[in-house]
Design a protein around this motif. Structure first.
Motif, mmCIF file in Angstrom:
data_model
loop_
_atom_site.group_PDB
_atom_site.id
_atom_site.type_symbol
_atom_site.label_atom_id
_atom_site.label_comp_id
_atom_site.label_asym_id
_atom_site.label_seq_id
_atom_site.Cartn_x
_atom_site.Cartn_y
_atom_site.Cartn_z
ATOM 1 N N LEU A 237 46.549 34.297 48.680
ATOM 2 C CA LEU A 237 46.144 33.359 47.632
ATOM 3 C C LEU A 237 44.926 33.849 46.883
ATOM 4 C CD1 LEU A 237 46.679 29.925 49.436
ATOM 5 C CD2 LEU A 237 48.045 30.893 47.574
ATOM 6 N N ASP A 238 43.985 34.434 47.635
ATOM 7 C CA ASP A 238 42.804 34.973 46.957
ATOM 8 C C ASP A 238 43.209 36.049 45.962
ATOM 9 O OD1 ASP A 238 41.200 33.298 48.399
ATOM 10 O OD2 ASP A 238 40.733 34.766 49.964
ATOM 11 N N ALA A 243 44.230 37.539 40.369
ATOM 12 C CA ALA A 243 45.103 37.995 39.277
ATOM 13 C C ALA A 243 45.221 36.937 38.186
ATOM 14 C CB ALA A 243 46.487 38.352 39.841
ATOM 15 N N LEU A 244 45.385 35.638 38.600
ATOM 16 C CA LEU A 244 45.487 34.555 37.617
ATOM 17 C C LEU A 244 44.205 34.440 36.813
ATOM 18 C CD1 LEU A 244 47.094 32.179 36.454
ATOM 19 C CD2 LEU A 244 46.197 30.748 38.328
ATOM 20 N N SER A 245 43.078 34.619 37.483
ATOM 21 C CA SER A 245 41.810 34.549 36.760
ATOM 22 C C SER A 245 41.737 35.647 35.711
ATOM 23 C CB SER A 245 40.651 34.684 37.755
ATOM 24 O OG SER A 245 40.680 33.621 38.686
ATOM 25 N N GLY A 246 42.238 36.851 36.080
ATOM 26 C CA GLY A 246 42.250 37.928 35.089
ATOM 27 C C GLY A 246 43.154 37.599 33.917
ATOM 28 N N SER A 247 44.368 37.007 34.230
ATOM 29 C CA SER A 247 45.287 36.642 33.144
ATOM 30 C C SER A 247 44.682 35.568 32.249
ATOM 31 C CB SER A 247 46.614 36.151 33.746
ATOM 32 O OG SER A 247 47.219 37.170 34.539
ATOM 33 N N LEU A 248 44.050 34.574 32.890
ATOM 34 C CA LEU A 248 43.414 33.519 32.089
ATOM 35 C C LEU A 248 42.301 34.083 31.218
ATOM 36 C CD1 LEU A 248 43.238 30.609 34.701
ATOM 37 C CD2 LEU A 248 44.726 30.778 32.712
#
Length: 325
Positions: A237-238, A243-248
């Motif tokens: 999850l981390d 990865a999601l933080s980078g995409s956002l």
């Protein structure tokens, strides 16, 4: 004449007896008249009780010399200077040291030389010390004698405390303590069955705890496995969150870029919209009114066509005569 002969005989016998006794003393004492010796100096910091001129000098128990002189150092009264004569054939090493010893219970002292190794150099005289000096150390017996006053003082204190402990009041308290211990032991003996039952119950409880611990072991292993799985999931999850933080972050950058472009487009379209609101909006209103009127006319025409197409095409036929065929 006979008297003089008897005197000569007695004198000769006495001389022979003296010489024989001296020879026996030399023989039993192991004295060598032709023995060569070397002088050495020993400086003791304490008392030399029992030591005198002629006292033996030994190396690890073997006689190697004698004491030739004992005197107080004139420059330091705390030092006793002892001169000894040692057999020249006995090597005295630099790592040897002298200790004052006593012979049994007689208290007669002698000097014991100890230490020494085969690889050490021999002790030789130097320029400022023509006579080599053997270092002196305190023996265990001398240390005991030095600490004897302190030991005596402590013994006096210990004896006083023992006498205080053995006072009449403490004796009565001790008797009461023994009586109480007897009472307790009697009570324990009377309730031995109850105590045995308690011990048996405790043993059963310990057995139950052992079984519970055995059962808890697998549960702890499962819990450890579950925690490991949860830990792995958390790590996954981390990674996904990272990865999601980078995409956002990238999406935010794109939105910011798009917003900038829209802001530029709005800035470019603002003059045209201003003109439209001033003049074009009124014209658009007039156009819509006329379009509505046109639509109503077209709707009326379509209804008329739908109701009577011939009339719409040929007009009103009232007053006209159809042709005969």
């Amino acid at each position: 004449m006979d008297t003089r002969a008897s005197y000569v005989t007695v004198g000769a016998f006495a001389i022979v007896l003296f010489v024989g006794g001296l020879f026996l003393a030399i023989w039993f004492g192991g004295v060598r008249l032709d023995q060569e010796t070397r002088p050495f100096l020993i400086e003791f910091q304490g008392a030399v009780d029992g030591l005198s001129t002629g006292s033996p000098v030994r190396y690890r128990g073997v006689p190697v010399g004698t004491v030739s002189d004992i005197r107080i150092d004139p420059e330091n009264v705390e030092v006793i200077r002892v001169d000894i004569e040692v057999d020249a054939e006995v090597p005295i090493k630099k790592d040897m040291y002298a200790v004052l010893q006593a012979q049994g219970l007689t208290g007669i002292g002698f000097i014991q030389i100890e230490g020494g190794t085969a690889d050490a150099e021999e002790l030789e005289p130097t320029g400022d010390r023509p006579v080599p000096r053997i270092p002196a150390r305190s023996s265990a017996l001398s240390k005991v004698f030095e600490t004897a006053p302190q030991i005596a003082d402590r013994l006096v204190v210990v004896i006083a405390r023992i006498e205080e402990f053995l006072s009449e009041e403490n004796e009565q308290n001790f008797r009461m303590l023994l009586a109480n211990l007897a009472t307790v032991s009697t009570t324990v003996a009377d309730r031995s069955d109850e105590i045995e039952a308690v011990i048996s119950g405790a043993a059963a409880s310990v057995e139950d705890l052992r079984q519970a611990a055995a059962e808890v072991g697998p549960l702890m292993q499962e819990a450890s496995a579950t925690l490991a799985t949860v830990r792995g999931t958390a790590v996954g999850l981390d990674n996904e969150v990272a990865a999601l933080s980078g995409s956002l972050a990238k999406a935010g950058d794109r939105i910011a870029s798009t917003a900038g472009e829209l802001e530029g487009m709005l800035a470019d379209a603002r003059p045209g919209m201003k003109d439209f609101t001033n003049t074009g909006l009124y014209e658009l209103t007039q156009f819509l009114v006329e379009a509505r009127f046109l639509v109503s006319n077209i709707d009326r025409v379509l209804r008329q066509i739908d109701r009577d197409p011939s009339q719409f095409l040929f007009g009103d036929r009232d007053g006209q005569v159809e042709a005969e065929q």
